[in-house]
Design a protein around this motif. Structure first.
Motif, PDB file in Angstrom:
ATOM      1  N   UNK A   1      -2.942   7.291  19.700  1.00  0.00           N
ATOM      2  CA  UNK A   1      -3.365   6.283  20.674  1.00  0.00           C
ATOM      3  C   UNK A   1      -4.451   5.373  20.117  1.00  0.00           C
ATOM      4  N   UNK A   2      -4.884   5.623  18.877  1.00  0.00           N
ATOM      5  CA  UNK A   2      -5.927   4.818  18.244  1.00  0.00           C
ATOM      6  C   UNK A   2      -5.307   3.996  17.117  1.00  0.00           C
ATOM      7  N   UNK A   3      -5.819   2.767  16.933  1.00  0.00           N
ATOM      8  CA  UNK A   3      -5.135   1.850  16.030  1.00  0.00           C
ATOM      9  C   UNK A   3      -6.102   0.946  15.273  1.00  0.00           C
ATOM     10  N   UNK A   4      -5.664   0.566  14.072  1.00  0.00           N
ATOM     11  CA  UNK A   4      -6.206  -0.583  13.354  1.00  0.00           C
ATOM     12  C   UNK A   4      -5.052  -1.556  13.198  1.00  0.00           C
ATOM     13  N   UNK A   5      -5.238  -2.777  13.656  1.00  0.00           N
ATOM     14  CA  UNK A   5      -4.195  -3.796  13.571  1.00  0.00           C
ATOM     15  C   UNK A   5      -4.788  -5.030  12.903  1.00  0.00           C
ATOM     16  N   UNK A   6      -3.963  -5.764  12.164  1.00  0.00           N
ATOM     17  CA  UNK A   6      -4.482  -6.850  11.344  1.00  0.00           C
ATOM     18  C   UNK A   6      -3.562  -8.065  11.346  1.00  0.00           C
ATOM     19  N   UNK A   7      -4.180  -9.195  11.021  1.00  0.00           N
ATOM     20  CA  UNK A   7      -3.474 -10.409  10.641  1.00  0.00           C
ATOM     21  C   UNK A   7      -4.215 -10.988   9.445  1.00  0.00           C
ATOM     22  N   UNK A   8      -3.469 -11.369   8.411  1.00  0.00           N
ATOM     23  CA  UNK A   8      -4.106 -11.940   7.235  1.00  0.00           C
ATOM     24  C   UNK A   8      -4.636 -10.917   6.256  1.00  0.00           C
ATOM     25  N   UNK A   9      -4.409  -9.649   6.537  1.00  0.00           N
ATOM     26  CA  UNK A   9      -4.736  -8.560   5.619  1.00  0.00           C
ATOM     27  C   UNK A   9      -3.492  -7.711   5.374  1.00  0.00           C
ATOM     28  N   UNK A  10      -3.457  -7.064   4.219  1.00  0.00           N
ATOM     29  CA  UNK A  10      -2.434  -6.071   3.912  1.00  0.00           C
ATOM     30  C   UNK A  10      -3.119  -4.729   3.714  1.00  0.00           C
ATOM     31  N   UNK A  11      -2.621  -3.676   4.361  1.00  0.00           N
ATOM     32  CA  UNK A  11      -3.196  -2.361   4.120  1.00  0.00           C
ATOM     33  C   UNK A  11      -2.723  -1.789   2.787  1.00  0.00           C
ATOM     34  N   UNK A  12      -3.645  -1.171   2.064  1.00  0.00           N
ATOM     35  CA  UNK A  12      -3.294  -0.450   0.832  1.00  0.00           C
ATOM     36  C   UNK A  12      -3.026   1.007   1.159  1.00  0.00           C
ATOM     37  N   UNK A  13      -3.983   1.617   1.858  1.00  0.00           N
ATOM     38  CA  UNK A  13      -3.832   3.002   2.293  1.00  0.00           C
ATOM     39  C   UNK A  13      -4.355   3.116   3.717  1.00  0.00           C
ATOM     40  N   UNK A  14      -3.840   4.088   4.449  1.00  0.00           N
ATOM     41  CA  UNK A  14      -4.338   4.423   5.778  1.00  0.00           C
ATOM     42  C   UNK A  14      -4.357   5.934   5.900  1.00  0.00           C
ATOM     43  N   UNK A  15      -5.386   6.450   6.564  1.00  0.00           N
ATOM     44  CA  UNK A  15      -5.476   7.901   6.726  1.00  0.00           C
ATOM     45  C   UNK A  15      -6.079   8.247   8.076  1.00  0.00           C
TER      46      UNK A  15
ATOM     47  N   UNK B   1       1.631   1.821  10.549  1.00  0.00           N
ATOM     48  CA  UNK B   1       3.068   1.615  10.388  1.00  0.00           C
ATOM     49  C   UNK B   1       3.415   0.863   9.117  1.00  0.00           C
ATOM     50  N   UNK B   2       2.485   0.067   8.593  1.00  0.00           N
ATOM     51  CA  UNK B   2       2.803  -0.826   7.473  1.00  0.00           C
ATOM     52  C   UNK B   2       2.170  -0.436   6.143  1.00  0.00           C
ATOM     53  N   UNK B   3       1.215   0.494   6.143  1.00  0.00           N
ATOM     54  CA  UNK B   3       0.560   0.871   4.883  1.00  0.00           C
ATOM     55  C   UNK B   3       1.550   1.555   3.952  1.00  0.00           C
ATOM     56  N   UNK B   4       1.576   1.191   2.669  1.00  0.00           N
ATOM     57  CA  UNK B   4       2.489   1.836   1.720  1.00  0.00           C
ATOM     58  C   UNK B   4       2.107   3.278   1.417  1.00  0.00           C
ATOM     59  N   UNK B   5       0.853   3.643   1.678  1.00  0.00           N
ATOM     60  CA  UNK B   5       0.399   5.016   1.460  1.00  0.00           C
ATOM     61  C   UNK B   5      -0.341   5.493   2.689  1.00  0.00           C
ATOM     62  N   UNK B   6       0.069   6.653   3.223  1.00  0.00           N
ATOM     63  CA  UNK B   6      -0.566   7.207   4.411  1.00  0.00           C
ATOM     64  C   UNK B   6      -0.859   8.688   4.182  1.00  0.00           C
ATOM     65  N   UNK B   7      -1.869   9.173   4.881  1.00  0.00           N
ATOM     66  CA  UNK B   7      -2.205  10.590   4.805  1.00  0.00           C
ATOM     67  C   UNK B   7      -2.723  11.033   6.161  1.00  0.00           C
ATOM     68  N   UNK B   8      -2.583  12.319   6.437  1.00  0.00           N
ATOM     69  CA  UNK B   8      -3.063  12.869   7.692  1.00  0.00           C
ATOM     70  C   UNK B   8      -1.962  12.945   8.731  1.00  0.00           C
ATOM     71  N   UNK B   9      -2.264  13.563   9.869  1.00  0.00           N
ATOM     72  CA  UNK B   9      -1.251  13.721  10.921  1.00  0.00           C
ATOM     73  C   UNK B   9      -0.918  12.404  11.589  1.00  0.00           C
ATOM     74  N   UNK B  10       0.213  12.346  12.255  1.00  0.00           N
ATOM     75  CA  UNK B  10       0.647  11.135  12.943  1.00  0.00           C
ATOM     76  C   UNK B  10       0.151  11.061  14.364  1.00  0.00           C
ATOM     77  N   UNK B  11      -1.082  11.526  14.591  1.00  0.00           N
ATOM     78  CA  UNK B  11      -1.677  11.478  15.916  1.00  0.00           C
ATOM     79  C   UNK B  11      -3.186  11.497  15.806  1.00  0.00           C
ATOM     80  N   UNK B  12      -3.861  11.035  16.867  1.00  0.00           N
ATOM     81  CA  UNK B  12      -5.319  10.934  16.822  1.00  0.00           C
ATOM     82  C   UNK B  12      -6.021  11.716  17.930  1.00  0.00           C
ATOM     83  N   UNK B  13      -5.503  11.719  19.143  1.00  0.00           N
ATOM     84  CA  UNK B  13      -6.181  12.429  20.229  1.00  0.00           C
ATOM     85  C   UNK B  13      -5.852  13.913  20.154  1.00  0.00           C
TER      86      UNK B  13
END
Length: 285
Positions: free
Chosen positions: A243-257, A220-232
């Protein structure tokens, strides 16, 4: 073929633009429900998808992988093929004969400082304990890591898999999210946090809301994303839900795919993995 080519090109471009993993304060993290080695999976048994699973990990080159549904034989297969990785964790019953929340890490990039686990129940320190009506024990595996190199960073990694039945297990998922949120301050202190999870819950669900009150969802927070909006996707290649997630505190995402790697009609799992590049967020303490 065209979509597969575009997906590969997109991931290749992201990999080129992203900072190198685990250099100083940058991490590449993957979450991956591997699908346990079910003999009833027909053409999708582990032996038929093991190679594409290994190739998916090799190409993505994460520093850390939080897995769900991992059996020891699968973890050992991955390390045998990719010897720079190690993994740890015990299974839901405290042994090594069932599902693990196996955490893999690159030993040349990260040092494991300490690790532990607890169960998602009203008695979390009781091995194999059931929680809030769930039919199987659910648990958390965690480790504190330190990056190698001149600039070192310590952080907490947490991996989990919530109960899976639709309506019956909603209370278990809510309580599981609350328990993790309550335990994170003790486990992490002031350390940054990475959580990987198959929550069996969508982003608009109450369990997601309860965890996202203390952690940021990188998709939800990465400035750059790729791939479909689903995992299962149930081995179809067509995702039904996120339904699968990476969640963080103290980190900023650069990209997520969301990676949709496959070889013909063979997928590494019935879930697509998520991969994210993270940098330290010094504004968060």
């Amino acid at each position: 073929m065209r979509m597969a080519w575009l997906t590969a090109l997109t991931f290749g471009l992201i990999s080129l633009l992203a900072p190198p993993p685990a250099q100083g304060q940058t991490l590449r993290v993957m979450t991956f429900n591997v699908r346990y080695p079910n003999p009833d999976d027909g053409a999708n048994i582990w032996a038929n998808r093991r190679n594409v699973f290994v190739q998916t990990v090799r190409k993505a080159d994460p520093d850390l992988i939080g897995t769900q549904e991992l059996f020891q034989s699968q973890g050992d297969d991955v390390v045998r093929a990719l010897p720079r990785y190690r993994w740890f964790g015990r299974d839901r019953f405290g042994g090594h004969a069932n599902e693990h929340m196996g955490i893999f890490y690159r030993t040349d990039r990260l040092r494991l400082i300490r690790h532990g686990d607890f169960w998602l129940s009203e008695t979390p320190d009781t091995i194999g304990s059931l929680g809030w009506g769930a039919t199987l024990p659910r648990m958390v595996n965690w480790g504190v890591f330190e990056t190698r190199g001149k600039v070192r960073l310590r952080f907490l990694m947490v991996d989990t898999h919530f109960a899976n039945r639709d309506d019956e297990d909603e209370p278990a998922r809510r309580h599981s999210a609350d328990l993790i949120a309550k335990r994170l301050p003790t486990l992490a202190g002031n350390l940054p946090i990475v959580l990987t999870a198959d929550m069996n819950a969508t982003p608009d669900s109450e369990p997601h809301k309860r965890l996202s009150a203390v952690l940021a969802d990188v998709w939800q927070t990465a400035p750059s994303r790729a791939g479909p909006g689903g995992t299962f996707h149930d081995f179809t290649g067509k995702p039904r839900a996120m339904i699968d997630y990476i969640m963080v505190r103290g980190f900023k995402p650069i990209v997520a795919e969301v990676l949709t790697t496959h070889q013909g009609d063979r997928y590494p799992s019935d879930h697509f993995p998520i991969i994210a590049d993270l940098v330290r967020d010094r504004a968060v303490r």
